[in-house]
Design an enzyme around this catalytic site. Structure first.
Site, PDB file in Angstrom:
ATOM      1  N   LYS A 118       0.900  -1.141  -0.049  1.00  0.00           N
ATOM      2  CA  LYS A 118      -0.020  -0.006  -0.068  1.00  0.00           C
ATOM      3  C   LYS A 118       0.846   1.219  -0.195  1.00  0.00           C
ATOM      4  CE  LYS A 118      -3.315   2.802   2.614  1.00  0.00           C
ATOM      5  NZ  LYS A 118      -2.466   3.816   2.598  1.00  0.00           N
ATOM      6  N   HIS A 139       4.612   3.825  -5.374  1.00  0.00           N
ATOM      7  CA  HIS A 139       4.638   5.462  -5.927  1.00  0.00           C
ATOM      8  C   HIS A 139       5.897   6.015  -5.282  1.00  0.00           C
ATOM      9  CE1 HIS A 139       2.127   7.635  -2.601  1.00  0.00           C
ATOM     10  NE2 HIS A 139       3.128   6.531  -2.038  1.00  0.00           N
TER      11      HIS A 139
END
Length: 101
Positions: free
Chosen positions: A5, A9
């Site tokens: 999670k 990115h």
């Protein structure tokens, strides 16, 4: 099941690929990888200012980036993983499900 999670990115493509490859190497044939991330729209519109700001923040602060669906599919494929489905969530993030290719 392996769950990431808001991890991918934080990293550029090369480092993200290494993370995903290590997970793929540990996965059994019946395992699934779940990646929970924001998915940037292919075309950014007036209502997408938040994701643009987050993308710039990731780039400047840690060298990472937000990605489009196509970019996530390509990144996972480059690590030997196949996306089986993408599930949008009410929290503006999407759950990307992948298996060993």
């Amino acid at each position: 099941v392996y769950l990431l999670k808001s991890v991918i990115h934080d990293w550029n493509d090369a480092k993200s690929r290494r993370i995903l490859e290590r997970i793929r190497d540990a996965m059994r044939p019946d395992a699934k990888l779940l990646v929970l991330e924001w998915i940037v729209p292919e075309r950014v519109g007036p209502g997408d200012a938040g994701i643009v700001g987050t993308d710039l923040n990731m780039l400047v602060m840690v060298g990472g980036q937000e990605r489009t669906e196509a970019e996530y599919r390509a990144l996972l494929a480059s690590a030997g993983l196949r996306v089986t489905r993408i599930i949008p969530t009410p929290a503006a993030m999407s759950l990307i499900e992948a298996v060993v290719a």
